[in-house]
Scaffold this active site. Sequence first.
Site, mmCIF file in Angstrom:
data_model
loop_
_atom_site.group_PDB
_atom_site.id
_atom_site.type_symbol
_atom_site.label_atom_id
_atom_site.label_comp_id
_atom_site.label_asym_id
_atom_site.label_seq_id
_atom_site.Cartn_x
_atom_site.Cartn_y
_atom_site.Cartn_z
ATOM 1 N N LYS A 35 0.861 -1.190 0.000
ATOM 2 C CA LYS A 35 0.000 0.000 0.000
ATOM 3 C C LYS A 35 0.885 1.223 0.000
ATOM 4 O O LYS A 35 2.010 1.191 0.506
ATOM 5 C CB LYS A 35 -0.885 0.020 1.263
ATOM 6 C CG LYS A 35 -2.164 0.806 1.077
ATOM 7 C CD LYS A 35 -3.198 -0.020 0.334
ATOM 8 C CE LYS A 35 -4.526 0.637 0.202
ATOM 9 N NZ LYS A 35 -5.566 -0.354 -0.155
ATOM 10 N N GLY A 67 -20.532 6.713 2.804
ATOM 11 C CA GLY A 67 -19.421 6.972 1.880
ATOM 12 C C GLY A 67 -19.941 6.898 0.458
ATOM 13 O O GLY A 67 -20.626 5.932 0.101
ATOM 14 N N TYR A 68 -19.641 7.918 -0.345
ATOM 15 C CA TYR A 68 -20.228 7.949 -1.695
ATOM 16 C C TYR A 68 -19.149 8.243 -2.727
ATOM 17 O O TYR A 68 -19.332 9.022 -3.648
ATOM 18 C CB TYR A 68 -21.354 8.998 -1.734
ATOM 19 C CG TYR A 68 -22.504 8.634 -2.651
ATOM 20 C CD1 TYR A 68 -23.190 7.438 -2.498
ATOM 21 C CD2 TYR A 68 -22.914 9.499 -3.669
ATOM 22 C CE1 TYR A 68 -24.249 7.105 -3.332
ATOM 23 C CE2 TYR A 68 -23.967 9.175 -4.514
ATOM 24 C CZ TYR A 68 -24.627 7.972 -4.329
ATOM 25 O OH TYR A 68 -25.686 7.640 -5.154
ATOM 26 N N GLY A 69 -17.996 7.584 -2.550
ATOM 27 C CA GLY A 69 -16.928 7.677 -3.551
ATOM 28 C C GLY A 69 -17.143 6.588 -4.594
ATOM 29 O O GLY A 69 -18.285 6.195 -4.870
ATOM 30 N N ASN A 70 -16.039 6.067 -5.139
ATOM 31 C CA ASN A 70 -16.157 5.043 -6.186
ATOM 32 C C ASN A 70 -16.951 3.828 -5.690
ATOM 33 O O ASN A 70 -17.935 3.422 -6.328
ATOM 34 C CB ASN A 70 -14.742 4.630 -6.643
ATOM 35 C CG ASN A 70 -14.756 3.427 -7.581
ATOM 36 O OD1 ASN A 70 -14.910 2.290 -7.151
ATOM 37 N ND2 ASN A 70 -14.626 3.667 -8.871
ATOM 38 N N ALA A 71 -16.565 3.267 -4.552
ATOM 39 C CA ALA A 71 -17.210 2.031 -4.080
ATOM 40 C C ALA A 71 -18.664 2.290 -3.677
ATOM 41 O O ALA A 71 -19.580 1.578 -4.098
ATOM 42 C CB ALA A 71 -16.428 1.445 -2.911
ATOM 43 N N GLY A 72 -18.897 3.318 -2.868
ATOM 44 C CA GLY A 72 -20.247 3.581 -2.348
ATOM 45 C C GLY A 72 -21.239 3.951 -3.436
ATOM 46 O O GLY A 72 -22.369 3.449 -3.457
HETATM 47 N N1 GLU Z 1 -7.164 -0.025 -3.284
HETATM 48 C C1 GLU Z 1 -7.958 -1.198 -3.554
HETATM 49 C C2 GLU Z 1 -7.996 -2.111 -2.346
HETATM 50 O O1 GLU Z 1 -7.873 -1.686 -1.231
HETATM 51 C C3 GLU Z 1 -7.519 -1.898 -4.833
HETATM 52 C C4 GLU Z 1 -6.112 -2.379 -4.855
HETATM 53 C C5 GLU Z 1 -5.650 -2.895 -6.194
HETATM 54 O O2 GLU Z 1 -6.429 -2.897 -7.144
HETATM 55 O O3 GLU Z 1 -4.471 -3.274 -6.275
HETATM 56 O O4 GLU Z 1 -8.254 -3.282 -2.460
#
Ligand code: GLU
Length: 424
Positions: free
Chosen positions: A114, A226-231
């Site tokens: 990360k 949360g209303y970003g990409n995932a939400g």
């Molecule tokens: N940031 C995303 C996660 O937490 C995706 C990570 C990725 O695609 O490598 O899973």
Amino acid sequence: MSPTKESDPHSKENPFKTAQRQLDEAAALMELDHAAHELLRWPLRELHVTLPVKMDNGTTQIFHGFRVQHNDARGPNKGGIRFHPDETIDTVRALAAWMTWKTALMDIPLGGGKGGIICNPKNMSAGELERLSRAYIRQLGSFLGPKKDIPAPDMYTSPQVMAWMLDEYSIMQGQNEFGVITGKPLALGGSAGRGDATARGGIICVREAAAALGLNSKGSIAAIQGYGNAGSFAHKLGAELLGMKVVAVSDSKGGIYNPNGFAYEHAVAHKKQTGSVTGFPEAEDISNDALLELDVDVLFPSALEEVITERNAQKIKAKIIAELANGATTPEADAILYSNGITLIPDLLCNAGGVTVSYFEMVQNASGYYWAEEEVHRRLEKKMKTAFYSMQQTAQTRNMHNRMAAYIVAVGRVTEAMKLRGWY
Ligand code: GLU
């Protein structure tokens, strides 16, 4: 902000301590070898970088960033990069460890990493963000590579940021290296289906969990924190694929609620126009805390870590919690939710659709042959279901909550690889 700012090590709310405590619990249940356990409690490597960036007003601002490689026994490190004002090394360490468990649970041949930069992208111009993204890659590019460590988007980083990073890395290498980063735009080696993959994977899990509970997901009531990409994609796909009624959503400025539900297209258009979901004419404003405690079938924590803790776990009324956010629930809250009979789909599984399609993107980059969107959906569905059932079976046979079951599957796979490699 100090470059080595760490969360209070004594606080139970430190995400890295949380990640270590989760591992400790799994290790005890598995009677894990002491050396293997100690090795997995820490990242194998981490790099701290300091980045000078020319700002639009002519000054130079100094930023601090990190890249943590938690464990690559099963394959190259994989995980996103965050741009966030509250980023800390401990948050990045926790997120890197969770990536190790996530890739192992999904049984994809990758490890965990990360990255993060302490910055507030909301106050930066596109030019400043581009210079910051390129500076980060210049400082740690030699640490990265399709066979070493492959970043991706995370909070407040986008396909455009991935494109700048890919370009900078390719300049450093003297050749295109599409496989060094995922979540890229389609025109630059991105994969069909990567944009909504995190939410799609979560929705597949909710469908399976609802079926196991005998709950009809058509017409089921959901709230999304949360209303970003995932939400936001969970709103769209929950309605489209499961016939869900979303009655509440929120972002960092607050939440909105209408017991009759409201359409994704309207809420997204309002957020685009005003910068927030709050003040939406089709709903009343509510607080983020109130949203979490609504009487709904499915609750999607889709923002930051540690929103469900021992302080509010007892008040959660949802039947299913689908953790699209990483680290949304603390270990104390896990125990409370489990004893209250709430089905939790842990982050390691629930949001793993993102990294799974990232892996598909790497495979496509390596072969130079690109799949149709339906092909990506079909393969994602299969991966999600296989992982869901391996977690569920472990939870049932060992009589434990889903997160611990997911850990036991994942830690078992990583330790097997470490043992075979002779690491312990
Ligand atoms: N940031 C995303 C996660 O937490 C995706 C990570 C990725 O695609 O490598 O899973």
